[in-house]
Scaffold this motif. Structure first.
Motif, PDB file in Angstrom:
ATOM      1  N   CYS C 270       0.806  -1.234   0.000  1.00 51.54           N
ATOM      2  CA  CYS C 270       0.000   0.000   0.000  1.00 51.54           C
ATOM      3  C   CYS C 270       0.830   1.270   0.000  1.00 51.54           C
ATOM      4  N   TYR C 271       2.133   1.170   0.207  1.00 47.21           N
ATOM      5  CA  TYR C 271       2.946   2.390   0.246  1.00 47.21           C
ATOM      6  C   TYR C 271       3.195   2.908  -1.169  1.00 47.21           C
ATOM      7  N   THR C 272       2.463   3.955  -1.535  1.00 43.23           N
ATOM      8  CA  THR C 272       2.663   4.548  -2.855  1.00 43.23           C
ATOM      9  C   THR C 272       3.007   6.019  -2.682  1.00 43.23           C
ATOM     10  N   GLN C 273       3.917   6.494  -3.493  1.00 43.41           N
ATOM     11  CA  GLN C 273       4.264   7.903  -3.395  1.00 43.41           C
ATOM     12  C   GLN C 273       3.532   8.686  -4.474  1.00 43.41           C
ATOM     13  N   ILE C 274       2.894   9.730  -4.016  1.00 47.52           N
ATOM     14  CA  ILE C 274       2.139  10.567  -4.937  1.00 47.52           C
ATOM     15  C   ILE C 274       2.838  11.910  -5.013  1.00 47.52           C
ATOM     16  N   HIS C 275       3.246  12.250  -6.207  1.00 47.67           N
ATOM     17  CA  HIS C 275       4.095  13.420  -6.398  1.00 47.67           C
ATOM     18  C   HIS C 275       3.225  14.646  -6.645  1.00 47.67           C
ATOM     19  N   PRO C 276       3.492  15.741  -5.947  1.00 46.91           N
ATOM     20  CA  PRO C 276       2.566  16.874  -6.026  1.00 46.91           C
ATOM     21  C   PRO C 276       2.635  17.686  -7.316  1.00 46.91           C
ATOM     22  N   THR C 277       3.773  17.721  -7.984  1.00 53.19           N
ATOM     23  CA  THR C 277       3.854  18.641  -9.125  1.00 53.19           C
ATOM     24  C   THR C 277       3.829  17.904 -10.459  1.00 53.19           C
ATOM     25  N   CYS C 278       2.644  17.474 -10.858  1.00 56.53           N
ATOM     26  CA  CYS C 278       2.495  16.873 -12.168  1.00 56.53           C
ATOM     27  C   CYS C 278       1.527  17.715 -12.980  1.00 56.53           C
ATOM     28  N   SER C 287      -3.303   9.190 -21.378  1.00 54.99           N
ATOM     29  CA  SER C 287      -2.690   7.881 -21.205  1.00 54.99           C
ATOM     30  C   SER C 287      -1.641   7.882 -20.123  1.00 54.99           C
ATOM     31  N   LYS C 288      -1.110   9.049 -19.806  1.00 55.49           N
ATOM     32  CA  LYS C 288      -0.079   9.046 -18.766  1.00 55.49           C
ATOM     33  C   LYS C 288       0.071  10.440 -18.208  1.00 55.49           C
ATOM     34  N   LEU C 289       0.714  10.530 -17.065  1.00 59.99           N
ATOM     35  CA  LEU C 289       0.913  11.823 -16.436  1.00 59.99           C
ATOM     36  C   LEU C 289       2.388  12.176 -16.459  1.00 59.99           C
ATOM     37  N   THR C 290       2.639  13.465 -16.570  1.00 56.53           N
ATOM     38  CA  THR C 290       4.024  13.907 -16.667  1.00 56.53           C
ATOM     39  C   THR C 290       4.391  14.715 -15.441  1.00 56.53           C
ATOM     40  N   LEU C 291       5.504  14.314 -14.892  1.00 53.78           N
ATOM     41  CA  LEU C 291       6.015  14.952 -13.694  1.00 53.78           C
ATOM     42  C   LEU C 291       6.806  16.190 -14.089  1.00 53.78           C
ATOM     43  N   MET C 292       6.729  17.190 -13.220  1.00 52.12           N
ATOM     44  CA  MET C 292       7.674  18.294 -13.385  1.00 52.12           C
ATOM     45  C   MET C 292       8.449  18.385 -12.088  1.00 52.12           C
ATOM     46  N   ASP C 388       9.074  24.998 -20.836  1.00 53.39           N
ATOM     47  CA  ASP C 388       8.876  24.561 -22.223  1.00 53.39           C
ATOM     48  C   ASP C 388       8.070  23.269 -22.268  1.00 53.39           C
ATOM     49  N   MET C 389       8.446  22.347 -21.386  1.00 58.60           N
ATOM     50  CA  MET C 389       7.759  21.063 -21.351  1.00 58.60           C
ATOM     51  C   MET C 389       6.277  21.273 -21.033  1.00 58.60           C
ATOM     52  N   TYR C 390       6.019  22.151 -20.059  1.00 56.62           N
ATOM     53  CA  TYR C 390       4.640  22.433 -19.685  1.00 56.62           C
ATOM     54  C   TYR C 390       3.873  23.010 -20.861  1.00 56.62           C
ATOM     55  N   GLN C 391       4.523  23.933 -21.538  1.00 58.90           N
ATOM     56  CA  GLN C 391       3.846  24.578 -22.655  1.00 58.90           C
ATOM     57  C   GLN C 391       3.571  23.601 -23.790  1.00 58.90           C
ATOM     58  N   ARG C 392       4.533  22.698 -24.017  1.00 60.04           N
ATOM     59  CA  ARG C 392       4.353  21.731 -25.094  1.00 60.04           C
ATOM     60  C   ARG C 392       3.140  20.847 -24.807  1.00 60.04           C
ATOM     61  N   ILE C 393       2.989  20.453 -23.549  1.00 60.13           N
ATOM     62  CA  ILE C 393       1.917  19.522 -23.224  1.00 60.13           C
ATOM     63  C   ILE C 393       0.564  20.221 -23.108  1.00 60.13           C
ATOM     64  N   THR C 394       0.543  21.410 -22.496  1.00 62.85           N
ATOM     65  CA  THR C 394      -0.750  22.048 -22.242  1.00 62.85           C
ATOM     66  C   THR C 394      -1.108  23.098 -23.275  1.00 62.85           C
ATOM     67  N   GLY C 395      -0.120  23.600 -24.003  1.00 65.15           N
ATOM     68  CA  GLY C 395      -0.402  24.683 -24.939  1.00 65.15           C
ATOM     69  C   GLY C 395      -0.562  26.034 -24.256  1.00 65.15           C
ATOM     70  N   GLU C 396      -0.254  26.106 -22.951  1.00 60.91           N
ATOM     71  CA  GLU C 396      -0.352  27.388 -22.238  1.00 60.91           C
ATOM     72  C   GLU C 396       1.041  27.903 -21.902  1.00 60.91           C
ATOM     73  N   ASN C 397       1.181  29.222 -21.913  1.00 59.73           N
ATOM     74  CA  ASN C 397       2.477  29.825 -21.630  1.00 59.73           C
ATOM     75  C   ASN C 397       2.610  30.147 -20.138  1.00 59.73           C
ATOM     76  N   PRO C 398       3.436  29.385 -19.416  1.00 59.91           N
ATOM     77  CA  PRO C 398       3.495  29.561 -17.966  1.00 59.91           C
ATOM     78  C   PRO C 398       4.173  30.852 -17.519  1.00 59.91           C
ATOM     79  N   TYR C 399       4.797  31.557 -18.451  1.00 53.12           N
ATOM     80  CA  TYR C 399       5.345  32.858 -18.070  1.00 53.12           C
ATOM     81  C   TYR C 399       4.217  33.876 -17.915  1.00 53.12           C
ATOM     82  N   TYR C 406      -1.266  19.023 -10.481  1.00 54.50           N
ATOM     83  CA  TYR C 406      -2.054  18.118  -9.652  1.00 54.50           C
ATOM     84  C   TYR C 406      -1.183  16.918  -9.301  1.00 54.50           C
ATOM     85  N   PRO C 407      -1.431  16.298  -8.154  1.00 52.57           N
ATOM     86  CA  PRO C 407      -0.588  15.157  -7.775  1.00 52.57           C
ATOM     87  C   PRO C 407      -0.804  13.950  -8.679  1.00 52.57           C
ATOM     88  N   ALA C 408       0.230  13.134  -8.795  1.00 52.58           N
ATOM     89  CA  ALA C 408       0.119  11.906  -9.580  1.00 52.58           C
ATOM     90  C   ALA C 408       0.975  10.811  -8.946  1.00 52.58           C
TER      91      ALA C 408
END
Lengths: 248, 219, 646
Positions: C270-278, C287-292, C388-399, C406-408
């Protein structure tokens, strides 16, 4: 959006393949290209048709497993891996042609899946530093100038996806080979085997039926990790050195 | 393995020759005497140590060797490329990811090379041996040039050939330098520019005399 | 609850020698029997998986002279998912002269694991960490360096020393390529036989010893048997039981689960780690989640609107209508609280209906203040690649627009139970890396996964497996051995069954539904009621799966749906065990948060008197009650404390 796909279908290595056209409806611009293929495959499965086989694994652009030629360009219109290409790069109504990597050294296994074992064999021939476990001196015993370390790193970011081969008009694997030669050749740890490495790796490269390099530059233009073309020149320099010292 | 260096080195010899050749061609603007003297002098270089036309024959032999090596290497590479992506395994749709001009230069290397070699044969028959003599044969090199290029289609054929040479050099010079290990990230742009400049210089340099003849600036 | 499992005998011996903790590893290496180099050639080892733990072990054992057979499901060993690790690798080098030591790394790891790991193993991990860096540098791993040419370090995961070595944001890639090259060198030398596109589907146990595997050639479909004197599983974690995770699409539990079914105990599932910044989920097709990298939390501020269902553009929400909830609840640590706490806090605000983004499952990670404070170029230099990675995946400019995160599911601390030698409860079956349960307790610290994988593969296993192999070569086993024939028959009948159902639902649709159940009830917050419901629903869904799944094609070809179908079948069984484990552990610790066990402030509350043990489960049959074996955890060197980040 709605997309028309023309996909290469081939049942097995020896079989004759052909392009088959499919419609994919309700594609979201936020989908990745592979997720769009997932949607197609779910649809095909429910309709009792064989889903399209394609290689993929990490889906975050680092493992190098995925890769197809999209509308004539390896990994498609954005300079990234196929898994990081998103459907927002296309428009409603587009007809998209999807083909596998094409090279004699990369025989098709099924549909869009090819065998890239040749790249592993190039590494086997010399793409390493012989450092048996436990023999290493302290990590700080040999400082590496930052510029060299950075250049080595830039070359080491190669993910071995094979897009360079797929894009090369000669189907050459020189950028892949050069990236490894440059990565290891920039580091002091890589010096003892430097000349033998480049000679052995090139020999293996040629044995694998890759074409020769004529510095066209398509490889570097599609490389998702931006491995620069000058790594090939670095390889040539190393090879010239090896030839001059009679190592080749 | 040595093949690519042979390709680069033979190419380099040919480029150097072209520059010298172009320099000679431009003598035409010095008038008939200058030009004919120059042409004559070429045959006397090295005399009496060398027989008449001795130097020229050395150059010719070296050039022929360079051309043969260059062509041989090119055909081997061409063949390898064909084998590396055999018929039946070609793309149905293939696009270049590079700029159109660079793509054109790289894509025309092989057929461009064939065109150039055919042109060279024609050119020797025309202006060296004068077996082909549009506009009339002559003992004077100057006269041969003037006679030939007064005819529009002769000049046109040279124009086509020189553009092919230019395109060939645009990629060829860069490629040779890369093969010889000169390309580095910091210089890549400079090398590309230099090879474009050399290509342009040679193309324009060679085209000046025929066009000057055609437009009556040299007669 | 006793209807769900049976309690069996406790585990008494972990094989760690007694004595001062700093000497235990030396003692064990000395007491382990050696195999003389000439005899190594006669001994064979199968290694499944070519990530950090598998590739490093194969390279090292091959170099040592054993006959190694290595297996991976990918087309090349270089693609194993270790390659995706971003942050870095810890090592107690103390190159910064900032008070780090082996003891401190040990202490931090035990504490970070919320006092649910084995002291002897963790101490050894810290000891060996030093050698890993030396080894990797010698192989040509291009770690980040300073202008003087020496290695750079950074502080990572909330520790106060700088002990993390890194290679930009691609440390995992560089370390894996190093191990992969060492492995390929052995392939060329003939000491390792590499089998790519091969998936292990069964363990062959003969006379109580692990003696081989049944593997499917994924290209031809051929069912092959491979035999050896010992088997090593380095097949990674099982985060994909949640369908959506940061794992690779192919990551699966089949190798370890098949071994579990053959008698290896499965510890702390049951020990699973859920990462907060995905990057948040954007739709059902996902199909999958990407960690930042969590380094983003160093400068970004996390917030949600105060108002429920506030759908304004985030830039138009005034400061006093924003809730910087981490800074509010944890003033001392603010946005830098540990992963589990940050994740749960995000879930809580979203459950309240204050989440942002298309489906309300996201919180803002805002760099507007950082850009104001440091200037855009500085932010770009530090985080450019992530933006850049965020922008590529979401199409939004984080600047310009705040990122949404969200956690994953990211890592699983549980795995096959192993003793100090990394040997499972089946003699001759060794387990390394994320596939075992050994070093991280209930929560893993940042930059420790790479450390453990390489520690196991380069330095631990090669010094313990000899103790087992010294008794070999063992009796000859081949295709006429009844146990091998049974294993092959079992594999064949399972494949035939999956292909013969021809139902109406795809494998993925089942996997997605299973993932939803697990995420909802066995994710960031678990309750007795939820877990019971989950177990019930998993059983129903598993029954439906075996009656209604649709797998096309045949076994005799590359059949990706068939591959997936086998993996998902095993995930169903694992999922049930995870829920049972989570249900039986009526405390909160690390990556396991039970709503019933929290402090007045809503923080995790451990019950050391009752639960300071490793829960190692024995398989008794699908849907049958597993047997719980407890390995008591004793802390001689680190005092057990309740964590606090207020």
């Amino acid at each position: 959006m709605n997309i028309t796909l023309r996909v290469w279908r081939q049942k097995a290595p020896g079989d004759e393949g052909r392009m088959v056209t499919y419609q994919v409806e309700d594609v979201s611009p936020d989908m990745s290209f592979l997720e769009m293929l997932d949607v197609l495959n779910e649809k095909l499965t429910l309709a009792g048709e064989d889903p399209v086989a394609f290689d993929h694994d990490c889906r975050e652009g680092i493992c190098g497993a995925c890769g197809v030629v999209i509308d004539g360009v390896a990994h498609g219109p954005e300079r990234t891996t196929t898994c990081q290409l998103h459907m927002r790069s296309f428009s409603d109504g587009d007809v998209i042609t999807v083909e596998p990597w094409r090279a004699k050294a990369f025989p098709v296994i099924k549909d869009l899946v090819v065998d890239r074992g040749a790249l592993d064999r190039i590494i086997q021939s010399g793409g390493f530093i012989s450092a048996p476990t436990g023999t290493a001196p302290d990590a700080h015993a040999m400082p590496v100038p930052k510029a060299d370390a950075d250049r080595a790193f830039d070359a080491a970011t190669c993910i071995g996806c094979g897009a360079c081969v797929a894009a090369c008009p000669n189907a050459s694997g020189m950028l892949f080979t050069a990236a490894k030669v440059t990565h290891l050749g920039m580091l002091p740890q890589g010096q003892p085997e430097r000349q033998a490495r480049v000679v052995n790796m090139i020999n293996q490269h040629d044995e694998e039926d890759f074409g020769g390099c004529t510095n066209i530059g398509e490889c570097a233009a599609v490389c998702p990790k931006g491995i620069p073309l000058d790594t090939i020149s670095q390889l040539n320099r190393d090879l010239l050195g090896a030839l001059a010292s009679g190592k080749a | 393995m040595a093949l690519k260096y042979a390709m680069a080195a033979s190419g380099a010899i040919l480029v150097l020759y072209l520059i010298v050749h172009m320099y000679g061609n431009l003598m035409i603007f010095g008038g008939q005497t200058t030009f004919d003297t120059y042409a004559h002098h070429l045959r006397e270089i090295g005399e009496p140590m060398l027989p008449h036309e001795g130097f020229l024959w050395i150059v010719r032999v070296v050039l022929l060797a360079a051309v043969l090596v260059h062509a041989y290497a090119a055909f081997v590479l061409w063949n390898r490329a064909k084998k590396a992506r055999p018929a039946g395994q070609r793309y149905q749709v293939k696009k270049s990811a590079q700029t159109p001009s660079r793509r054109y230069a790289t894509q025309t290397m092989r057929w461009g090379g064939v065109i150039i070699i055919l042109f060279v044969i024609y050119h020797i028959l025309h202006l060296t041996t004068n077996d082909i003599a549009p506009g009339g044969a002559s003992d004077s090199a100057y006269q041969r040039v003037v006679n030939g290029f007064q005819i529009w289609w002769v000049t046109l054929s040279y124009l086509v050939a020189m553009l092919a040479v230019g395109l060939h050099l645009r990629h060829g010079v860069f490629s040779a330098l890369s093969t010889l290990g000169a390309n580095r990230a910091s210089r890549q742009r400079a090398l590309r520019n230099a090879s474009t400049a050399i290509a342009a210089l040679i193309t324009v340099g060679f085209l000046l005399p025929p066009f000057s003849v055609l437009f009556g600036l040299v007669s | 609850m006793t209807e769900l499992f049976i309690e069996g005998d406790p585990i008494r011996d972990t094989k760690a020698p007694d004595g001062p903790i700093a000497e235990v590893w030396d003692k064990r290496r000395f007491s382990a029997k050696l195999v003389n180099p000439a005899n190594r050639r006669k001994l064979s080892v199968i290694i499944v998986g070519t990530g950090l733990a598998g590739a490093s072990a194969a390279a090292t054992l091959g170099e040592a002279g054993y006959q190694v057979k290595s297996f991976c499901y990918q087309d090349s060993p270089r693609r194993a998912h270790s390659i995706a690790a971003q942050g870095g690798i810890n090592a107690a080098k103390n190159y910064r002269n900032d008070g780090d030591s082996i003891y401190r790394l040990f202490y931090d790891t035990v504490k970070g694991g919320d006092f649910r790991s084995r002291e002897s193993n963790v101490y050894r991990l810290a000891q060996v960490s030093v050698e890993i860096i030396d080894q990797c540098v010698a192989q040509g791993v291009p770690f980040a360096r300073e202008y003087g040419g020496l290695l750079d370090n950074r502080s990572f995961g909330g520790v106060q020393v700088s002990r993390t070595f890194y290679a930009r944001g691609q440390t995992g890639q560089q370390l894996l390529i190093g191990a992969y090259q060492a492995l390929e060198r052995q392939v060329a030398a003939g000491s390792v036989e590499m089998n790519t596109r091969h998936e292990m589907l069964e363990l062959i146990v003969v006379d109580g010893r692990a003696r081989g595997i049944v593997a499917r050639d994924m290209v031809t479909g051929e069912i092959e048997t491979h035999y050896a004197d010992a088997v090593v599983l380095a097949s990674g974690g099982y985060g994909n039981v949640f369908f959506l995770s940061t794992n690779a699409m192919g990551s699966n539990v089949t190798a370890t689960w098949r071994a579990h079914r053959k008698g290896a105990l499965f510890a702390n599932p049951c020990y699973t780690q859920i990462h907060p910044t995905c990057i948040p989920v954007s739709g059902d097709y996902q199909s999958k989640l990407t960690l930042m990298s969590e380094s983003l939390r160093n400068d970004g501020r996390i917030w949600v609107p105060k108002e429920h269902g506030d759908e304004r553009d985030p830039r138009e929400i005034p400061e006093d209508e924003r809730d910087y909830y981490l800074e509010r609840i944890y003033p001392a640590f603010g946005n830098l609280v540990p992963r589990d706490i940050a994740s749960r806090a995000a879930k809580n605000v979203c459950d309240e209906g204050r989440g942002v983004g298309p489906n309300g499952l996201g919180v803002y990670l805002d760099f507007a203040d950082a850009i104001k404070r440091m200037g855009r170029p500085a932010v770009e230099a530090k985080y450019g690649n992530l933006f850049d990675m965020y922008q590529r995946i979401t199409g939004e400019n984080p600047y310009e627009v705040p990122m949404r995160i969200y956690p994953a599911v990211h890592y699983t601390m549980g795995g096959l139970w192993v003793d100090y030698d990394l040997q499972s409860t089946i003699p001759g079956l060794f387990v390394t890396g994320e596939a075992n349960f050994s070093d991280h307790g209930a929560n893993r610290l940042g930059a420790s996964a790479l450390m453990q994988g390489l520690a196991d593969g380069y330095f631990v296993l090669p010094n313990t497996i000899n103790d087992y192999l010294a008794a070999g070569p063992f009796a000859k086993v081949d295709d006429s051995t009844p146990e091998a024939q049974e294993a092959v028959a079992a594999v064949r009948s399972r494949i035939d069954k999956l292909l013969s159902i021809q139902g109406t639902r795809t494998v993925d649709s089942f996997h997605k539904e299973l993932g939803h159940i697990m995420w909802d009830y066995c994710g960031m917050e678990r309750t007795e009621e939820g877990l019971r419901k989950a177990i019930e629903r998993i059983r129903e869904l598993r029954d439906e799966y075996w009656q209604n799944v649709k797998v096309l094609g045949t076994n005799d070809e590359l059949n990706q749906a068939l591959e997936k179908a086998g993996r998902v079948a095993d995930f169903f069984e694992l999922a049930e065990l995870m829920c049972i484990d989570a249900l039986h552990r009526r405390e909160s610790c690390g990556g396991h948060f039970r709503a019933e066990s929290q402090t007045e402030d809503g923080e995790a509350l451990r019950h050391d008197d009752e639960f300071a043990y490793v829960a190692a489960w024995e398989f008794t049959g699908t849907g049958e009650q597993p047997v719980l074996h407890k390995e008591a955890l004793e802390y001689e060197y680190v005092e057990m404390k309740q964590r606090s980040y207020k």
